[in-house]
Motif scaffolding. Structure first.
Motif, PDB file in Angstrom:
ATOM      1  N   MET A 188       0.846  -1.192   0.000  1.00 27.96           N
ATOM      2  CA  MET A 188       0.000   0.000   0.000  1.00 27.96           C
ATOM      3  C   MET A 188       0.879   1.237   0.000  1.00 27.96           C
ATOM      4  SD  MET A 188      -3.098   1.296   0.213  1.00 27.96           S
ATOM      5  CE  MET A 188      -4.018  -0.142   0.692  1.00 27.96           C
ATOM      6  N   GLN A 189       0.741   2.085  -1.003  1.00 23.73           N
ATOM      7  CA  GLN A 189       1.541   3.290  -1.096  1.00 23.73           C
ATOM      8  C   GLN A 189       0.998   4.346  -0.146  1.00 23.73           C
ATOM      9  OE1 GLN A 189       4.238   3.768  -3.046  1.00 23.73           O
ATOM     10  NE2 GLN A 189       4.511   5.836  -2.261  1.00 23.73           N
ATOM     11  N   PRO A 190       1.809   4.817   0.837  1.00 24.72           N
ATOM     12  CA  PRO A 190       1.319   5.844   1.754  1.00 24.72           C
ATOM     13  C   PRO A 190       1.144   7.174   1.054  1.00 24.72           C
ATOM     14  CG  PRO A 190       3.652   5.458   2.103  1.00 24.72           C
ATOM     15  CD  PRO A 190       3.191   4.412   1.123  1.00 24.72           C
ATOM     16  N   CYS A 191       0.336   8.028   1.646  1.00 26.44           N
ATOM     17  CA  CYS A 191       0.123   9.366   1.113  1.00 26.44           C
ATOM     18  C   CYS A 191       1.445  10.143   1.138  1.00 26.44           C
ATOM     19  CB  CYS A 191      -0.934  10.076   1.958  1.00 26.44           C
ATOM     20  SG  CYS A 191      -1.208  11.797   1.523  1.00 26.44           S
ATOM     21  N   ARG A 192       1.775  10.788   0.023  1.00 24.23           N
ATOM     22  CA  ARG A 192       3.037  11.530  -0.106  1.00 24.23           C
ATOM     23  C   ARG A 192       2.774  13.014   0.131  1.00 24.23           C
ATOM     24  NH1 ARG A 192       6.994   9.259  -3.424  1.00 24.23           N
ATOM     25  NH2 ARG A 192       7.192  11.157  -4.653  1.00 24.23           N
ATOM     26  N   ILE A 193       3.507  13.592   1.078  1.00 29.80           N
ATOM     27  CA  ILE A 193       3.252  14.969   1.484  1.00 29.80           C
ATOM     28  C   ILE A 193       4.509  15.822   1.307  1.00 29.80           C
ATOM     29  CG2 ILE A 193       2.646  16.482   3.419  1.00 29.80           C
ATOM     30  CD1 ILE A 193       0.835  14.294   4.447  1.00 29.80           C
ATOM     31  N   ILE A 244       2.645   9.204  11.990  1.00 28.51           N
ATOM     32  CA  ILE A 244       1.279   8.847  11.586  1.00 28.51           C
ATOM     33  C   ILE A 244       1.296   7.784  10.495  1.00 28.51           C
ATOM     34  CG2 ILE A 244      -0.849   9.718  10.530  1.00 28.51           C
ATOM     35  CD1 ILE A 244      -0.181  12.446  11.809  1.00 28.51           C
ATOM     36  N   GLY A 245       2.305   7.843   9.620  1.00 30.08           N
ATOM     37  CA  GLY A 245       2.399   6.850   8.551  1.00 30.08           C
ATOM     38  C   GLY A 245       2.435   7.425   7.151  1.00 30.08           C
ATOM     39  N   TYR A 246       2.545   8.746   7.028  1.00 29.28           N
ATOM     40  CA  TYR A 246       2.642   9.364   5.712  1.00 29.28           C
ATOM     41  C   TYR A 246       4.083   9.300   5.201  1.00 29.28           C
ATOM     42  CZ  TYR A 246      -1.843  11.473   7.053  1.00 29.28           C
ATOM     43  OH  TYR A 246      -3.129  11.678   7.450  1.00 29.28           O
ATOM     44  N   GLU A 287      12.342  26.328  -5.123  1.00 28.28           N
ATOM     45  CA  GLU A 287      12.652  24.943  -4.762  1.00 28.28           C
ATOM     46  C   GLU A 287      11.381  24.095  -4.741  1.00 28.28           C
ATOM     47  OE1 GLU A 287      14.737  24.754  -1.105  1.00 28.28           O
ATOM     48  OE2 GLU A 287      16.593  25.614  -1.905  1.00 28.28           O
ATOM     49  N   ALA A 288      10.289  24.697  -4.302  1.00 28.73           N
ATOM     50  CA  ALA A 288       9.020  23.963  -4.279  1.00 28.73           C
ATOM     51  C   ALA A 288       8.594  23.587  -5.695  1.00 28.73           C
ATOM     52  CB  ALA A 288       7.946  24.809  -3.601  1.00 28.73           C
ATOM     53  N   LEU A 289       8.724  24.514  -6.637  1.00 28.36           N
ATOM     54  CA  LEU A 289       8.352  24.214  -8.027  1.00 28.36           C
ATOM     55  C   LEU A 289       9.233  23.127  -8.623  1.00 28.36           C
ATOM     56  CD1 LEU A 289       7.573  27.720  -9.576  1.00 28.36           C
ATOM     57  CD2 LEU A 289       5.969  25.999  -8.743  1.00 28.36           C
ATOM     58  N   GLN A 290      10.510  23.161  -8.307  1.00 31.06           N
ATOM     59  CA  GLN A 290      11.423  22.128  -8.814  1.00 31.06           C
ATOM     60  C   GLN A 290      11.016  20.755  -8.303  1.00 31.06           C
ATOM     61  OE1 GLN A 290      15.443  23.238  -7.814  1.00 31.06           O
ATOM     62  NE2 GLN A 290      15.379  25.122  -9.007  1.00 31.06           N
ATOM     63  N   LEU A 291      10.660  20.683  -7.030  1.00 29.66           N
ATOM     64  CA  LEU A 291      10.266  19.398  -6.458  1.00 29.66           C
ATOM     65  C   LEU A 291       8.915  18.940  -6.998  1.00 29.66           C
ATOM     66  CD1 LEU A 291      11.603  17.441  -4.515  1.00 29.66           C
ATOM     67  CD2 LEU A 291      10.209  18.379  -2.671  1.00 29.66           C
ATOM     68  N   LEU A 292       8.010  19.879  -7.191  1.00 30.68           N
ATOM     69  CA  LEU A 292       6.705  19.530  -7.755  1.00 30.68           C
ATOM     70  C   LEU A 292       6.842  19.002  -9.180  1.00 30.68           C
ATOM     71  CD1 LEU A 292       4.620  22.542  -6.405  1.00 30.68           C
ATOM     72  CD2 LEU A 292       4.143  20.125  -5.933  1.00 30.68           C
ATOM     73  N   ASP A 293       7.851  19.479  -9.887  1.00 30.02           N
ATOM     74  CA  ASP A 293       8.081  19.023 -11.261  1.00 30.02           C
ATOM     75  C   ASP A 293       8.666  17.615 -11.319  1.00 30.02           C
ATOM     76  OD1 ASP A 293       7.099  21.238 -12.595  1.00 30.02           O
ATOM     77  OD2 ASP A 293       9.027  22.299 -12.558  1.00 30.02           O
ATOM     78  N   THR A 294       9.344  17.203 -10.261  1.00 30.55           N
ATOM     79  CA  THR A 294      10.057  15.915 -10.291  1.00 30.55           C
ATOM     80  C   THR A 294       9.426  14.834  -9.419  1.00 30.55           C
ATOM     81  OG1 THR A 294      11.552  16.706  -8.550  1.00 30.55           O
ATOM     82  CG2 THR A 294      12.254  17.011 -10.832  1.00 30.55           C
ATOM     83  N   THR A 295       8.496  15.218  -8.569  1.00 31.91           N
ATOM     84  CA  THR A 295       7.822  14.245  -7.694  1.00 31.91           C
ATOM     85  C   THR A 295       6.314  14.383  -7.848  1.00 31.91           C
ATOM     86  OG1 THR A 295       7.748  15.759  -5.799  1.00 31.91           O
ATOM     87  CG2 THR A 295       9.698  14.367  -6.005  1.00 31.91           C
ATOM     88  N   LYS A 296       5.586  13.492  -7.204  1.00 27.20           N
ATOM     89  CA  LYS A 296       4.128  13.534  -7.289  1.00 27.20           C
ATOM     90  C   LYS A 296       3.521  13.479  -5.887  1.00 27.20           C
ATOM     91  CE  LYS A 296       3.795  11.397 -11.856  1.00 27.20           C
ATOM     92  NZ  LYS A 296       3.233  10.283 -12.654  1.00 27.20           N
ATOM     93  N   LEU A 345       1.732  20.900   2.358  1.00 28.05           N
ATOM     94  CA  LEU A 345       1.606  21.715   3.565  1.00 28.05           C
ATOM     95  C   LEU A 345       2.404  22.983   3.313  1.00 28.05           C
ATOM     96  CD1 LEU A 345       2.039  18.971   6.315  1.00 28.05           C
ATOM     97  CD2 LEU A 345      -0.084  20.051   5.555  1.00 28.05           C
ATOM     98  N   LEU A 346       1.742  24.111   3.305  1.00 22.98           N
ATOM     99  CA  LEU A 346       2.309  25.329   2.738  1.00 22.98           C
ATOM    100  C   LEU A 346       2.296  26.483   3.735  1.00 22.98           C
ATOM    101  CD1 LEU A 346       3.344  26.875   0.259  1.00 22.98           C
ATOM    102  CD2 LEU A 346       0.968  27.079  -0.505  1.00 22.98           C
ATOM    103  N   ASP A 347       3.497  26.943   4.106  1.00 26.02           N
ATOM    104  CA  ASP A 347       3.609  28.121   4.959  1.00 26.02           C
ATOM    105  C   ASP A 347       3.246  29.355   4.142  1.00 26.02           C
ATOM    106  OD1 ASP A 347       4.176  29.892   6.961  1.00 26.02           O
ATOM    107  OD2 ASP A 347       6.352  29.686   6.831  1.00 26.02           O
ATOM    108  N   ILE A 348       2.436  30.239   4.713  1.00 24.28           N
ATOM    109  CA  ILE A 348       2.018  31.428   3.974  1.00 24.28           C
ATOM    110  C   ILE A 348       3.172  32.408   3.810  1.00 24.28           C
ATOM    111  CG2 ILE A 348       0.593  33.520   4.117  1.00 24.28           C
ATOM    112  CD1 ILE A 348      -1.672  31.879   5.152  1.00 24.28           C
ATOM    113  N   ASN A 349       3.909  32.651   4.898  1.00 24.49           N
ATOM    114  CA  ASN A 349       4.973  33.666   4.866  1.00 24.49           C
ATOM    115  C   ASN A 349       6.335  33.006   4.684  1.00 24.49           C
ATOM    116  OD1 ASN A 349       3.250  35.917   5.300  1.00 24.49           O
ATOM    117  ND2 ASN A 349       3.106  35.360   7.455  1.00 24.49           N
TER     118      ASN A 349
END
Length: 243
Positions: free
Chosen positions: A1-6, A26-28, A39-48, A53-57
């Motif tokens: 079972m593939q855990p949720c990726r965060i 918890i198991g994620y 850096e977030a965009l780079q990781l979003l492009d290479t992972t799924k 979980l996103l800090d506003i500031n």
């Protein structure tokens, strides 16, 4: 079972480390933490990831709100704002971006788990409502699950357990495994509430099929299913009523 990726996007390293610790417990599955927009965009492009979980500031020229707009437009993922700000200006700016959740610091493991599961459930429901109507039909005491061009009958009483993986459910019975695009909330609305109970973030079981259990797992048809501490009290209460 593939855990949720965060994916955690947080510029305070101690906060990011604490969140990673709680999520892992918890198991994620936690992807490498990033602390800025690029850096977030780079990781979003290479992972799924399944959720962000996103800090506003962020300590950057671009904020978490800027990043949320890219997440919605390009990646179409659920995201939860993590922030210590609850002032009207910040909240109003955040609401416009339609986040899947808004979690105020400091928070504990239960707060984090609840926010994530509600966000995933709501997002899954929006994405899969139409597909669910086509994938499974309920008729008295059975489900008719679409398999290629046909709908295959699965008697509700025969279902042993249900496994969740991302936006899909695996219906397990002695006759085999069937897959539908749905979530636990929608499934449990279609079956007898007294018969099926959630025992783990990834499992719902048929209480009539329980062969053995302990404080950590449940055995059904020879398979050991994990029993989460978050659902343990409800499970034992149900078993007392049955026994």
């Amino acid at each position: 079972m593939q855990p949720c990726r965060i994916l955690i996007v947080e510029d305070e390293s101690l906060v990011a480390m604490d969140m990673e610790r709680m999520l892992t417990h918890i198991g994620y599955e936690v992807l490498p933490n990033v602390n800025n927009y690029d850096e977030a965009l780079q990781l979003l492009d290479t992972t799924k990831p399944d959720l962000v979980l996103l800090d506003i500031n962020l300590n950057d020229t671009k904020t978490g709100i800027d990043l949320s707009q890219r997440i919605q437009q390009q990646y179409k993922l659920p995201f939860i704002y993590i922030t210590s700000h609850s002032d009207k200006t910040t909240v109003d700016q955040a609401i416009v971006t339609k986040p899947s959740g808004y979690l105020l610091k400091p928070f504990d493991e239960n707060d984090l788990y609840t926010a994530i599961e509600v966000a995933l459930s709501n997002f899954s429901g929006k994405q899969s409502n139409h597909h669910q109507q086509e994938a499974a039909l309920v008729c008295k005491d059975a489900l008719f699950i679409k398999n290629d061009k046909n709908f295959v009958r699965v008697d509700i009483d025969d279902i042993c357990w249900i496994e969740s993986e991302h936006n899909y459910l695996y219906i397990i019975s002695p006759k085999g495994k069937h897959i539908i695009r749905s979530n636990f909330r929608d499934f449990q609305q279609q079956v007898p509430a007294a018969k099926f109970i959630q025992v783990h973030k990834s499992y719902v079981i048929n209480l009539d099929k329980v062969e053995a259990f302990s404080h950590t797992d449940i055995t059904i048809n020879g398979k050991e299913i994990p029993l989460s501490r978050l659902y343990k009290d409800d499970f034992f209460a149900c078993m007392k009523r049955i026994l």
